[in-house]
Enzyme design. Structure first.
Site, PDB file in Angstrom:
ATOM      1  N   TYR A   1       0.861  -1.187   0.000  1.00 34.64           N
ATOM      2  CA  TYR A   1       0.000   0.000   0.000  1.00 34.64           C
ATOM      3  C   TYR A   1       0.897   1.236   0.000  1.00 34.64           C
ATOM      4  CZ  TYR A   1      -4.024  -2.982   1.112  1.00 34.64           C
ATOM      5  OH  TYR A   1      -5.021  -3.925   1.061  1.00 34.64           O
ATOM      6  N   GLU A   2       0.351   2.335  -0.533  1.00 33.50           N
ATOM      7  CA  GLU A   2       1.212   3.509  -0.735  1.00 33.50           C
ATOM      8  C   GLU A   2       1.671   4.158   0.569  1.00 33.50           C
ATOM      9  OE1 GLU A   2      -1.450   5.747  -3.151  1.00 33.50           O
ATOM     10  OE2 GLU A   2      -2.398   6.747  -1.466  1.00 33.50           O
ATOM     11  N   SER A   3       1.086   3.768   1.684  1.00 36.40           N
ATOM     12  CA  SER A   3       1.551   4.290   2.975  1.00 36.40           C
ATOM     13  C   SER A   3       2.900   3.688   3.359  1.00 36.40           C
ATOM     14  CB  SER A   3       0.516   3.967   4.057  1.00 36.40           C
ATOM     15  OG  SER A   3       0.239   2.576   4.056  1.00 36.40           O
TER      16      SER A   3
END
Lengths: 257, 276
Positions: free
Chosen positions: A49-51
């Site tokens: 995920y982009e986090s």
């Protein structure tokens, strides 16, 4: 067993993912489909995920892209510059899985505005990680509900590049990833024509008519000569999906304080 | 040793000025809500707010009419929908017109890195074929690689007047420890002219060996103790994200009147005066 159109869409999308792939996951429908794949036929799929959460294995679906559950169940967590620069731009991602508000016949996605940019009729949340996922992942999958407002001849705004004006324009511009390979909807699967790159109907979900799909598509949708009928969801997938969504809805309704 | 430590209200009063460019970061995790609320209570205005994901905290500042411009890369309520105050400000100028500067996440991360590195711009392979680059030529430009001739995107560096972050822990010198999702927390600290930090807890000694990042005290302008200061976002190891509240915000913020009423009860009428 009865199933909904949304379940059909999510299960169909999940089945397209292969075990062991490195998958950059958008929130919402893509996240649901990717986790369903992980909990069924693809236990070793790597979800990013982009986090910055890498190889995450949440037992509930996250509401946001950076929920605690993603960090707690990740193999490692890296910074946001690292996830975009080293992972995505560095070519370490096999599949980018996206949703969007609007998509056109060449697979360009709009998640920015409806109407003119400077004077929008509807201001949408915007780009987030999508433009670089769409350009730098080796392949892109898109999952969206089929309706005439979402499937348009030309998007109001290109947030994330598909095949632009079609043909080999994408490759000529030097965009590294191959581009969108399929759009999975609640009515069927669309894939790009190898030459024109215009999306065509290649698989139709059981119980849906071609006319119904055409009525919900804003361009003159071509039907593939080899049109397939999508496989009906199995009991196993339906059980796993419903269980996941049920537990998630309970967790998201109760305050954590 | 405690001179870096001030009550949050003092830090905001002394270091935030009308018209400042402020970056309050925290990628879903560790969003500095308490600091944002103090800015609202003190009515600091004409602000330029920088943040990858404006989230509820910027929706609140925008709805209170304190913001002139927002620099961002994804402006929604994650997993829920629109940020209604941001959206109404852009679409209708309610309560005040809002200028926007818009990026992708990858570009904004590069802009922070450039700011932290003292460079004028960041570089990435991105934006090709998209309309964001076309609509925003002032801060997204092309650059040619001097080695390969490849065309790349250049993005102007971000150098905020004040960077504000929330962290799990500080020690008594003001060294800061963050773990879990670290987002662009480190970059915003190095890129900003002044740095304010709120923390969950002040401890005798930080665990500097295990995963996470440590920000040395001399990079920090001021620290304030603010337990639960990231709610309704979360602080890993302290409390979880209040997803139920994020869903409720959709209703609370849908109309300006309803929003203002909520802010009066839950933010404006409260005050913080915590001294470690």
């Amino acid at each position: 067993m009865e199933y909904t159109k949304e379940e059909m869409m999510i299960i169909t999308a999940s089945r397209l993912l292969q075990n062991g792939e490195v998958c950059f996951v958008g929130i919402g429908l893509p996240s649901t489909a990717c986790n369903l794949a992980r909990l069924t036929h693809a236990p070793d799929i790597v979800l990013i995920y982009e986090s910055g959460t890498i190889d995450t294995k949440p037992h509930l679906l996250p509401l946001s892209i950076g929920d605690d559950i993603l960090a707690e169940t990740a193999s490692t967590v890296v910074s946001v510059p690292e996830i975009f620069n080293y992972w995505l731009q560095g070519g370490k991602v096999d599949v980018g899985f996206l949703g969007g508000a609007q998509i056109d016949k060449f697979g360009n996605i709009n998640s920015t505005v409806i109407g003119p940019y400077k004077k929008p009729k509807v201001r949408l949340p915007g780009a987030g990680g999508a433009p670089e996922i769409a350009s730098n992942a080796k392949n892109t999958f898109v999952i969206m509900k089929h309706n005439i407002r979402a499937f348009v001849e030309k998007v109001d705004f290109i947030t994330s590049a598909g095949y632009l004006n079609g043909g080999d324009e994408r490759r000529k511009m030097g965009i590294p990833g191959e581009g969108p390979q399929c759009i999975i909807t609640d009515m069927g699967i669309l894939r790009p024509n190898p030459e024109s790159k215009e999306f065509e109907l290649t698989s139709i979900h059981p119980g849906i008519s071609i006319q119904e799909i055409k009525d919900n598509t804003g361009w003159d949708l071509k039907i593939s000569e080899n049109l397939a009928v999508t496989e009906v969801p199995s009991l196993e997938y339906l059980h796993v999906l419903r269980d996941l969504q049920y537990r998630t809805s309970i967790a998201h309704t109760h305050s954590q304080k | 040793m405690l001179d870096k430590f001030q009550p949050l209200s003092f830090l905001i009063q002394n270091h935030i000025h009308d018209g400042d460019q402020i970056a309050m970061e925290g990628f879903t995790h560790l969003i500095p809500f308490e600091a944002g609320h103090e800015i609202i209570r003190q009515g600091k205005k004409e602000l330029t707010l920088i943040r990858m994901t404006p989230d509820l905290i910027y929706d609140q500042l925008i709805g209170m009419g304190l913001v002139k411009k927002v620099v961002f890369s994804w402006g929604g309520n994650p997993g829920v929908g629109s940020l209604h105050r941001l959206r109404e400000a852009v679409e209708k100028g309610i309560p005040t017109p809002l200028e926007i500067e818009e990026h992708s996440h990858a570009a904004m991360a590069c802009a922070y890195q450039a700011g932290a590195s003292g460079l004028p711009f960041g570089v990435l392979r991105g934006y090709t074929g998209t309309d964001l680059a076309k609509e925003n030529p002032e801060y997204i430009k092309g650059v040619t690689c001097p080695f390969t001739g490849e065309k790349l995107a250049a993005i102007k560096a971000i150098r905020p007047d004040v960077g504000i972050i929330h962290a799990q822990q500080a020690d008594k010198k003001g060294n800061i420890k963050i773990w879990g999702i670290t987002g662009v927390q480190k970059e915003v600290v190095y890129a900003s002219k002044k740095v304010l930090v709120t923390v969950e807890e002040v401890v005798d000694e930080l665990d500097t060996q295990n995963q996470g990042i440590v920000i040395p005290h001399w990079l920090v302008t001021g620290v304030a103790l603010a337990p639960n200061g990231a709610q309704p976002s979360y602080a890993m190891g302290y409390y979880k994200r209040d997803n139920s509240f994020y869903k409720q915000w959709d209703e609370i913020s849908r109309s300006q009147a309803n929003f203002e009423e909520w802010m009066n009860v839950h933010v404006l009428s409260k005050s913080v005066n915590q001294i470690p």
